[in-house]
Design a protein around this motif. Structure first.
Motif, PDB file in Angstrom:
ATOM      1  N   GLY A  80       4.437  -8.264   2.143  1.00 46.22           N
ATOM      2  CA  GLY A  80       3.219  -8.076   1.368  1.00 46.22           C
ATOM      3  C   GLY A  80       1.972  -8.204   2.219  1.00 46.22           C
ATOM      4  N   LEU A  81       1.937  -9.205   3.083  1.00 41.11           N
ATOM      5  CA  LEU A  81       0.776  -9.395   3.956  1.00 41.11           C
ATOM      6  C   LEU A  81       0.631  -8.223   4.922  1.00 41.11           C
ATOM      7  N   GLN A  82       1.761  -7.686   5.384  1.00 40.88           N
ATOM      8  CA  GLN A  82       1.718  -6.522   6.265  1.00 40.88           C
ATOM      9  C   GLN A  82       1.195  -5.297   5.518  1.00 40.88           C
ATOM     10  N   ARG A  83       1.673  -5.127   4.273  1.00 42.91           N
ATOM     11  CA  ARG A  83       1.276  -3.958   3.492  1.00 42.91           C
ATOM     12  C   ARG A  83      -0.193  -4.004   3.094  1.00 42.91           C
ATOM     13  N   LEU A  84      -0.767  -5.202   3.006  1.00 46.22           N
ATOM     14  CA  LEU A  84      -2.176  -5.333   2.631  1.00 46.22           C
ATOM     15  C   LEU A  84      -3.103  -4.658   3.635  1.00 46.22           C
ATOM     16  N   ARG A  85      -2.617  -4.404   4.826  1.00 45.75           N
ATOM     17  CA  ARG A  85      -3.439  -3.723   5.831  1.00 45.75           C
ATOM     18  C   ARG A  85      -3.676  -2.262   5.478  1.00 45.75           C
ATOM     19  N   GLU A  86      -2.818  -1.733   4.607  1.00 44.07           N
ATOM     20  CA  GLU A  86      -2.947  -0.306   4.260  1.00 44.07           C
ATOM     21  C   GLU A  86      -2.946  -0.044   2.756  1.00 44.07           C
ATOM     22  N   LEU A  87      -2.631  -1.073   1.962  1.00 45.26           N
ATOM     23  CA  LEU A  87      -2.508  -0.888   0.518  1.00 45.26           C
ATOM     24  C   LEU A  87      -3.126  -2.087  -0.193  1.00 45.26           C
ATOM     25  N   PRO A  88      -4.029  -1.865  -1.156  1.00 52.29           N
ATOM     26  CA  PRO A  88      -4.615  -3.004  -1.874  1.00 52.29           C
ATOM     27  C   PRO A  88      -3.606  -3.640  -2.816  1.00 52.29           C
ATOM     28  N   VAL A  89      -3.922  -4.851  -3.287  1.00 53.61           N
ATOM     29  CA  VAL A  89      -3.100  -5.463  -4.321  1.00 53.61           C
ATOM     30  C   VAL A  89      -3.132  -4.543  -5.532  1.00 53.61           C
ATOM     31  N   SER A  90      -1.974  -4.088  -5.955  1.00 58.70           N
ATOM     32  CA  SER A  90      -1.881  -3.055  -6.991  1.00 58.70           C
ATOM     33  C   SER A  90      -0.503  -3.114  -7.624  1.00 58.70           C
TER      34      SER A  90
END
Length: 345
Positions: A80-90
């Motif tokens: 999740g922390l890695q994905r936050l670099r390219e995707l907002p909390v959604s």
């Protein structure tokens, strides 16, 4: 006043972490503490020791079966922390994380990564719907409710970030969009939002420590919002938790730094020409606190004899501790560091 105090506590924590020589040395332990405690709220029995043993592939019969649930929580947090670099909390991110959380564990057959298509409820184990303490929205209301929550998370109004996070947690738990894992996902969202909103640069606020210690009040506060609209009572509870946990985390961070500096000095004093490899191994122990001789060879680039001698010296000095009692396939743990993490676990 509570909001002001919570902001100050988080500011002190963020500042203390960012001034460290290597903040990531601390993240490893903090993420695992959160994983263990959040999972324990949902009834798992695995401890931090169990998690570290499993990650070190010490898969013996003494490990609780539910340790895989905690391992999945760590994976979900890191992804999740890695994905936050390219995707907002959604909703998309939430569904991805839910898939990881339930992969191959209890609840793995309950539509991982898919919003529920049947009615669920909260109540005593095995109780019918008629005895439920709370009934979430019907399935057809879940997608639009999550859509409204997503809009709220990214609105540009004047709601303070900590208040927004606190309100969002209650709303997510109230929507209860999955058949299993809602509590853990809701607590993961707190960590993700703290990082996404740049309140913390690193995920070092393990709020589950507070929520577990006050588990009955935690559930009562959530239910009071649903039954009486007592948002203020929930906010006060949440902010007190932030203050307590942020203050504690800053204290633990200082203790970890003190431990690191003391052991660097000890290695310099007692390992002679092997000090450089000793320091290299020490840094690695903060992210891999259980090692084998083969691990030490890989970390330091030393041959077997040199690696074995280094481990022997660190064991004699009390930095490492042999944990298997075997003459072969030995494992060594960074016992003082693990003890510090477990101290308030």
């Amino acid at each position: 006043m509570l909001l002001s105090a919570a902001d100050r506590a988080l500011g002190r924590l963020d500042g203390s972490i960012l001034t460290l020589p290597n903040p990531d040395l601390l993240v490893f332990g903090y993420v695992r503490r959160e994983a263990v405690l959040s999972s324990q709220i949902e009834g798992t029995q695995s401890s931090l020791q169990d998690l570290l043993r499993a990650e070190a592939e010490l898969l013996d019969e003494l490990l609780p079966r539910d340790v895989d649930e905690v391992i999945n929580y760590v994976r979900a947090m890191n992804v999740g922390l890695q994905r936050l670099r390219e995707l907002p909390v959604s909703t998309r991110l939430i569904k991805e994380i839910h898939t990881i959380l339930l992969e191959g564990v209890r609840g793995g057959r309950l539509q991982p990564g898919e919003l529920r298509t049947s009615q669920n409820w909260i109540g005593p184990g095995g109780a019918p719907l008629s005895r439920a303490t709370f009934v979430p929205p019907p399935p057809h209301e879940v997608p639009p409710a999550l859509g409204h929550l997503e809009q709220f998370l990214h609105a540009t109004d004047a709601i303070p970030p900590l208040v927004r996070i606190a309100l969002a947690h209650v709303q997510f738990e109230t929507i209860h969009p999955f058949l299993d894992g809602n509590g853990r996902i809701g607590r993961l969202l707190i960590s993700f939002l703290l990082v996404e909103m740049q309140i913390l640069q690193k995920p070092v606020l393990y709020l589950s420590h507070y929520l577990k210690a006050h588990r009955a009040e935690y559930y009562d506060r959530l239910q009071a919002v649903r039954d009486q609209g007592d948002w203020e009572g929930w906010l006060a509870f949440f902010l007190r938790g932030v203050i307590e946990v942020a203050t504690d985390a800053a204290y633990v961070a200082r203790r970890i730094v003190q431990l690191r500096e003391a052991h660097r000095a000890l290695i310099t004093e007692q390992t002679g020409r092997a000090a450089a490899n000793g320091h290299r191994l020490l840094e690695a122990l903060f992210t891999k606190p259980i090692v084998t001789i083969a691990n030490v060879m890989e970390i330091t680039g030393a041959q077997f004899v040199s690696a074995n001698n280094l481990v022997a010296k660190l064991t004699k000095s009390g930095i490492l501790e042999e944990m298997t009692g075997f003459s072969r396939n030995r494992r060594f743990r960074y016992a003082p560091y693990i003890a510090l993490l477990i101290d308030e676990n």
